[in-house]
Design an enzyme around this catalytic site. Structure first.
Site, mmCIF file in Angstrom:
data_model
loop_
_atom_site.group_PDB
_atom_site.id
_atom_site.type_symbol
_atom_site.label_atom_id
_atom_site.label_comp_id
_atom_site.label_asym_id
_atom_site.label_seq_id
_atom_site.Cartn_x
_atom_site.Cartn_y
_atom_site.Cartn_z
ATOM 1 C CD GLU A 195 -3.069 -1.020 -0.059
ATOM 2 O OE1 GLU A 195 -3.016 0.064 -0.707
ATOM 3 O OE2 GLU A 195 -3.937 -1.823 -0.065
ATOM 4 N NE ARG A 201 -3.792 2.767 -0.728
ATOM 5 C CZ ARG A 201 -5.381 2.733 -0.445
ATOM 6 N NH1 ARG A 201 -5.885 3.877 -0.328
ATOM 7 N NH2 ARG A 201 -5.620 1.452 -0.347
ATOM 8 C CG ASP A 232 -5.566 -7.701 -7.659
ATOM 9 O OD1 ASP A 232 -4.471 -7.814 -6.953
ATOM 10 O OD2 ASP A 232 -6.370 -6.953 -7.296
ATOM 11 C CD GLU A 235 -10.581 -2.284 -8.727
ATOM 12 O OE1 GLU A 235 -11.891 -2.088 -8.288
ATOM 13 O OE2 GLU A 235 -9.753 -1.930 -7.931
HETATM 14 C C1 DMJ Z 1 -6.295 0.245 -5.220
HETATM 15 O O1 DMJ Z 1 -5.775 0.765 -3.971
HETATM 16 C C2 DMJ Z 1 -5.702 -0.478 -6.257
HETATM 17 O O2 DMJ Z 1 -6.220 -0.378 -7.470
HETATM 18 C C3 DMJ Z 1 -5.093 -1.807 -5.655
HETATM 19 O O3 DMJ Z 1 -4.614 -2.486 -6.970
HETATM 20 C C4 DMJ Z 1 -6.284 -2.597 -5.767
HETATM 21 N N1 DMJ Z 1 -7.403 -1.985 -4.584
HETATM 22 C C5 DMJ Z 1 -7.675 -0.882 -4.685
HETATM 23 C C6 DMJ Z 1 -9.042 -0.274 -5.230
HETATM 24 O O4 DMJ Z 1 -9.722 -1.100 -5.320
#
Ligand code: DMJ
Length: 643
Positions: free
Chosen positions: A265, A269, A398, A532
């Site tokens: 995270e 971010r 993912d 998404e």
């Molecule tokens: C975001 O922090 C990013 O897209 C991450 O890859 C997946 N989750 C959240 C949004 O849903």
């Protein structure tokens, strides 16, 4: 001074007999050895240790991955790092390995919810987490301070094919599209203004209670919504807001926090947000902040395999695995989602260590045997083996796949390993996970040791866009097929929205027991402002210019306005199938960085952040394609001119 006569001791010369002298000396030398030996067990902060032991003796020796030997040259132990209380030091066979183990207290329910929001850790949320102290190493900024100045922003800008903001900030000529774009900008301003008013400096806004949320995903770092918004504000031309955000970074972003952070995270971010802000604006402030933060993440890689653990204490460098991840394993989507940012950290710092760390992960994943060509979600950072055979394109897996194709694109299509790994993974996904429902919807199922779970998470809906942007570089005979597959998946995800009362999609939807793209469990019905589905609309629009994607995006805007907009910001909702919505009181920072940015791009001309020059990290922070040959040519030209 009078010595009282002791029995058996003569007055002359202390009067010890030879045997007594020998015993006394033996005792004395034992005592000295013990005291000196004890110095090795003292924490580094104890001054005596620094006085008695030479510098090299106080360096930690890591349980190393292949790259760690090289890495060690760039690293040093952070100052004053004690073993956290309750951690037992164990001396290895050669006295050179220092390793500590301890249990961490259970993570709070709130922390669990946060990881759900982050999306990479959606299941098996059982508590306590195990903690292994990494040998704490940090890159010496001094080593590279001089060379980091070699990055030239001017040269970088000259190597872009197009201006980042297009000819007119991406303003569309069609009035209706422009109106829609303006609406999205207004939503961003509304979300931002409320964050600023009620939660300034905190990580997220709680719009119902009008206060801030800090949480514990970012290791004590603050201002997640500010860092996540910098580039969105900038590309939308919200310059007063951008200036406030920049000023906050300048005066308040404190990277000397001492908390427990999710490596993933913080990377997507904070590192991603600061990198983008730097590349878009050229402000040195963002560069120096991101390089400072990058160094703090390095100790997480000090594992026997070099696969980082999921959690890191940004102050001490101690790292450990999530307690809910089976057998102390690391998560594919977490350690597999560092590549883009780390390669850019090397670009900016001229320090190879960041690229080495992620290339080491890449090498291991490339080498290891994969069941049916698939990548399971859990890997042991100690043995380098898969821990469980759960495969998913949604949560836990993912963005690993996303970063393969984006690494290839970001390398100006030179990273052939990434390309090969991506297309063979995609083949395995198609062979094992891609399914067609009785109603004709294409979806990605999950795979548990060979058994299919006919569920698709909202998170997996990014894959429409991913397969779309990768279509053109696939084998010639597959290109149209990939584009069709991308369109089909995006269509299915749109169906998950249209089949709900609110026209927003649930967290997960199923294709069994008669269900088609709908959530069957109560616990899957929530929507937390995730991006998404809209992300895939944006890519599919850019790739096909089929107007339906803009229409679908507009449907989402209307639904967000109707159900998620509250008096003081935007909030997630608990059940997308009911019109009497219940709000979750959280304006996620990814709503500002991703959802609104992708919507804005969807209604802009393609020359705003053109895909020829930019790839978006998984938090939608744009990172430039690295044109090595151009940058080198530029450097040569500059040299020739100055000679
Ligand atoms: C975001 O922090 C990013 O897209 C991450 O890859 C997946 N989750 C959240 C949004 O849903």
């Amino acid at each position: 001074m009078v010595f009282r006569k002791l029995p058996g001791v003569s007055a002359s010369g202390m009067g010890l007999r030879l045997s007594q002298k020998f015993v006394f000396l033996l005792f004395l030398s034992g005592l000295v050895t013990l005291c000196f030996g004890a110095l090795f067990f003292l924490p580094d902060s104890v001054r005596l240790k620094r006085i008695f032991l030479s510098k090299t003796e106080t360096q930690p020796v890591t349980v190393g991955s292949g790259s760690e030997n090289d890495a060690r040259e760039h690293l040093k132990r952070p100052k004053d790092q004690d073993h956290p209380r309750g951690m037992a030091s164990v001396k290895g066979e050669t006295s050179t390995k220092l390793k500590s183990l301890s249990r961490k207290p259970s993570v709070s329910h709130e922390a669990t919810e946060e990881r759900l929001a982050g999306g990479k850790a959606q299941e098996d949320l059982t508590l306590p987490r195990s903690k292994t102290e990494s040998a704490s190493e940090k890159a010496t900024s001094a080593d590279h301070a001089a060379s980091s100045d070699t990055f030239s922003y001017v040269k970088f800008k000259r190597c872009l094919l197009k201006p980042p903001l297009g000819s007119d900030g991406g303003k569309p000529s069609d009035p209706q599209t422009n109106e829609r774009r303006e609406k999205v900008k207004e939503m961003m301003k509304f979300a931002w203004d409320n964050y600023k008013q009620y939660a300034w400096g905190k990580n997220e806004l709680r719009p119902l209670t009008k206060n801030g949320h800090i949480g514990n995903m970012f290791g004590g770092l603050r201002g997640a919504s500010i860092i996540d918004s910098l580039d969105t504000l900038y590309i939308m031309g919200l310059m007063d807001e951008y200036k406030d955000a920049k000023e906050w970074v300048q005066t308040n972003l404190d990277l000397n926090s001492n908390g427990e952070a999710s490596l993933f995270e913080v990377n997507i971010r904070y590192v991603g947000g600061l990198l983008s802000a730097y590349y878009l604006t050229g402000e040195e402030l963002f560069k120096s902040k991101v390089l400072e933060l990058g160094e703090k993440l390095l100790p997480a890689f000090n594992t026997p395999t070099g696969i980082p653990r999921g959690v890191i204490n940004l102050g001490s460098g101690t790292s450990w695995s999530w307690g809910w991840a089976s057998a102390g394993s690391s998560i594919l989507a977490e350690f597999g989602t560092l590549h883009l940012e780390f390669v850019h950290l090397t670009e900016l710092s001229n320090n190879p260590i960041y690229t080495e760390k992620v290339m080491n992960i890449r090498k291991l994943l490339n080498k290891i045997e994969k069941p049916h060509g698939l990548y399971p979600n859990f890997l042991s950072p100690v043995s380098g083996n898969w821990v469980q055979h759960h495969v998913s394109i949604g949560g836990l897996g993912d963005s690993f796949y996303e970063y393969l194709i984006k690494s290839y694109l970001m390398s100006d299509k030179t990273d052939d390993d990434a390309k090969k790994m991506y297309y063979s993974a995609l083949e395995a996904i198609e062979a094992n996970l891609v399914q067609k429902s009785p109603g004709g919807l294409t979806y990605m199922a999950e795979w548990r040791g060979g058994i299919l779970d006919h569920k698709m998470g909202h998170l997996a809906c990014f894959s429409g866009g991913m397969i779309g942007i990768g279509a053109d570089d696939g084998a010639a005979e597959k290109r149209q097929h990939y584009l069709d597959l991308a369109a089909e998946i995006t269509h299915t995800c749109h169906e998950s929205y249209t089949r709900s009362a609110t026209k927003l999609g649930p967290e997960a939807f199923r294709f069994d027991s008669g269900a088609e793209a709908t959530a069957t469990r109560l616990s899957d019905r929530y929507y937390i402002l995730r991006p998404e589905v809209i992300e895939s609309y944006m890519y599919m629009w850019r790739l096909t210019h089929d107007p339906k994607y803009r229409e679908w995006g507009w449907e989402a805007v209307e639904a967000l306005e109707q159900h998620c907009r509250v008096e003081f910001g935007f909030s997630g909702i608990r059940d997308v199938y009911t019109m009497t919505v219940s709000h979750d009181n959280m304006q996620q920072s990814f709503f500002l960085s991703e959802t609104l940015k992708y919507l804005y791009l969807l209604f802009s001309d393609d020359d705003l952040l053109p895909l020829e020059d930019w790839v978006f990290n998984t938090e939608a922070h744009p990172l430039p394609i690295i044109r090595k040959s151009c940058l080198q040519d530029e450097a040569t030209q500059d040299k020739t001119v100055s000679e």
